[in-house]
Design a protein around this motif. Structure first.
Motif, PDB file in Angstrom:
ATOM      1  N   ALA A   1       0.845  -1.203   0.000  1.00 47.81           N
ATOM      2  CA  ALA A   1       0.000   0.000   0.000  1.00 47.81           C
ATOM      3  C   ALA A   1       0.878   1.251   0.000  1.00 47.81           C
ATOM      4  O   ALA A   1       0.611   2.214  -0.722  1.00 47.81           O
ATOM      5  CB  ALA A   1      -0.926  -0.019   1.218  1.00 47.81           C
ATOM      6  N   LYS A   2       1.928   1.212   0.802  1.00 45.59           N
ATOM      7  CA  LYS A   2       2.861   2.348   0.864  1.00 45.59           C
ATOM      8  C   LYS A   2       3.531   2.555  -0.479  1.00 45.59           C
ATOM      9  O   LYS A   2       3.587   3.672  -0.992  1.00 45.59           O
ATOM     10  CB  LYS A   2       3.952   2.071   1.915  1.00 45.59           C
ATOM     11  N   SER A   3       4.043   1.466  -1.042  1.00 46.02           N
ATOM     12  CA  SER A   3       4.812   1.610  -2.282  1.00 46.02           C
ATOM     13  C   SER A   3       3.916   2.046  -3.437  1.00 46.02           C
ATOM     14  O   SER A   3       4.385   2.662  -4.382  1.00 46.02           O
ATOM     15  CB  SER A   3       5.579   0.331  -2.605  1.00 46.02           C
ATOM     16  N   GLU A   4       2.628   1.748  -3.343  1.00 46.34           N
ATOM     17  CA  GLU A   4       1.699   2.221  -4.381  1.00 46.34           C
ATOM     18  C   GLU A   4       1.178   3.627  -4.089  1.00 46.34           C
ATOM     19  O   GLU A   4       0.336   4.144  -4.813  1.00 46.34           O
ATOM     20  CB  GLU A   4       0.518   1.242  -4.508  1.00 46.34           C
ATOM     21  N   GLY A   5       1.637   4.227  -3.004  1.00 45.22           N
ATOM     22  CA  GLY A   5       1.287   5.614  -2.703  1.00 45.22           C
ATOM     23  C   GLY A   5      -0.085   5.826  -2.088  1.00 45.22           C
ATOM     24  O   GLY A   5      -0.623   6.933  -2.127  1.00 45.22           O
ATOM     25  N   HIS A   6      -0.661   4.772  -1.503  1.00 45.16           N
ATOM     26  CA  HIS A   6      -1.986   4.921  -0.889  1.00 45.16           C
ATOM     27  C   HIS A   6      -1.911   5.609   0.476  1.00 45.16           C
ATOM     28  O   HIS A   6      -0.900   5.514   1.164  1.00 45.16           O
ATOM     29  CB  HIS A   6      -2.641   3.545  -0.706  1.00 45.16           C
ATOM     30  N   HIS A   7      -3.021   6.277   0.819  1.00 49.32           N
ATOM     31  CA  HIS A   7      -3.124   6.902   2.144  1.00 49.32           C
ATOM     32  C   HIS A   7      -4.205   6.266   2.994  1.00 49.32           C
ATOM     33  O   HIS A   7      -4.330   6.556   4.167  1.00 49.32           O
ATOM     34  CB  HIS A   7      -3.423   8.402   2.002  1.00 49.32           C
ATOM     35  N   THR A   8      -5.035   5.437   2.347  1.00 54.44           N
ATOM     36  CA  THR A   8      -6.184   4.852   3.046  1.00 54.44           C
ATOM     37  C   THR A   8      -6.232   3.348   2.812  1.00 54.44           C
ATOM     38  O   THR A   8      -6.002   2.875   1.696  1.00 54.44           O
ATOM     39  CB  THR A   8      -7.497   5.483   2.508  1.00 54.44           C
TER      40      THR A   8
END
Ligand SMILES: *Cc1c(COP(=O)(O)O)cnc(C)c1O
Length: 304
Positions: free
Chosen positions: A50-57
């Motif tokens: 999720a982090k590496s894909e740039g998600h915040h939620t």
């Protein structure tokens, strides 16, 4: 989060000596009080993704007493994500504060979207996911129970080099992600035994989507009528086991598994000199909520 080094704990009971088998428990429940056991394992690589894909939620699905919901709320906050829990049962919209697990998840910032059981069934429907995106904006989706291939990868890290001598690895089974990881990291000389916590025949196929080996089996005699169904003898077993071994169990997963393991030992299912490793997959946060249900049903409560 760095993992503490937790040694396997041997269970000493007369029944084991009598049948000449040794039983050890891998105390994954000690990883963390809230982010415990398999839920830590299952979230680890999902959070990295999720982090590496740039998600915040993060958005996920679960029942109102779900360990996965609490773990996602805690892990999400810890890693700087907003979290949304889509909860089974519209009635929780106004009553979530009365539910210990949902209250806890909310304390870590999780927002809830409580929907009817019928709509909850559509959780994999692309149209429904589209609606959720419209409502909440973009998110990283973690499926109900947290099982996907990254979760299985995390569960492959439960067994370590020092566990290779065990003949049997026993685990609870909900969606099957945990057992899939254990199967992948077991050797072919080991047998992995799963104790499903719910009724249903879909599990074998689900597990085969993540594994190639055949050194495993499901023992389906200990679900006690289905998911989260409990009776007096199960509660008594859990309380007695805790008194005798100092190992706390909960009645949805680990209590049913241990009941099954001990019952099978008594019935001579494991040949003499077998070494058995049972995975304590955590879930102890759910005891409080379970006790309030037990009280309402006039059943004995779990010792805490
Ligand atoms: C969620 C959970 C399970 C089920 O794990 P699966 O990977 O879904 O099979 C087992 N034990 C505990 C304590 C859990 O919270």
């Amino acid at each position: 989060m760095d993992l503490p080094n937790i040694p396997n704990q041997e269970v000493k009971l007369p029944e084991l000596e009598e049948k000449q088998v040794r039983l050890f428990v891998k105390r994954e429940d000690k990883i963390h009080p809230l982010l415990s056991g398999n839920k830590y394992r299952k979230l680890k690589y999902n959070l990295q993704m999720a982090k590496s894909e740039g998600h915040h939620t993060l958005l996920t699905f679960g029942g109102a007493f779900s360990n996965h919901i609490v773990a996602t709320a805690y892990a999400g906050k810890d890693s700087g994500f907003k979290t949304i829990g889509v909860i089974r049962g519209e009635e929780w919209t106004n009553t979530w504060k009365e539910n210990p697990s949902l209250s806890l998840a909310n304390r870590y910032g999780m927002k809830f979207y409580c929907i009817s059981r019928a709509r909850f069934q559509q959780k994999k429907d692309p149209q429904f996911l589209k609606e959720l995106k419209k409502r909440f904006g973009s998110f990283y989706l973690i499926p109900e129970g947290g099982t996907n291939s990254l979760a299985v990868k995390g569960c492959e890290e439960i067994l370590t080099q020092t566990d290779l001598h065990f003949d049997y690895i026993c685990t609870c089974v909900g969606t099957g992600g945990t057992i899939a990881g254990l199967i992948n990291s077991s050797t072919i000389h080991q047998t992995v035994l799963g104790f499903p916590a719910l009724k249903g025949n879909f599990l074998r196929e689900d597990i085969y989507t993540f594994v190639k080996k055949d050194n495993w089996n499901l023992i389906s005699d200990y679900h006690f009528g289905g998911y989260a169904k409990v009776n007096k003898s199960l509660i008594q077993f859990i309380n007695e086991f805790r008194q005798k071994t100092q190992i706390p169990l909960e009645p949805i997963y680990t209590g049913k598994m241990m009941f099954g393991i001990m019952d099978r030992i008594k019935k001579g299912f494991f040949e003499p000199s077998s070494q058995i490793l049972a995975i304590h997959s955590g879930g102890l946060q759910g005891i409080k909520g379970m006790n309030s249900l037990l009280r309402r049903k006039n059943l004995p409560e779990l010792d805490v």
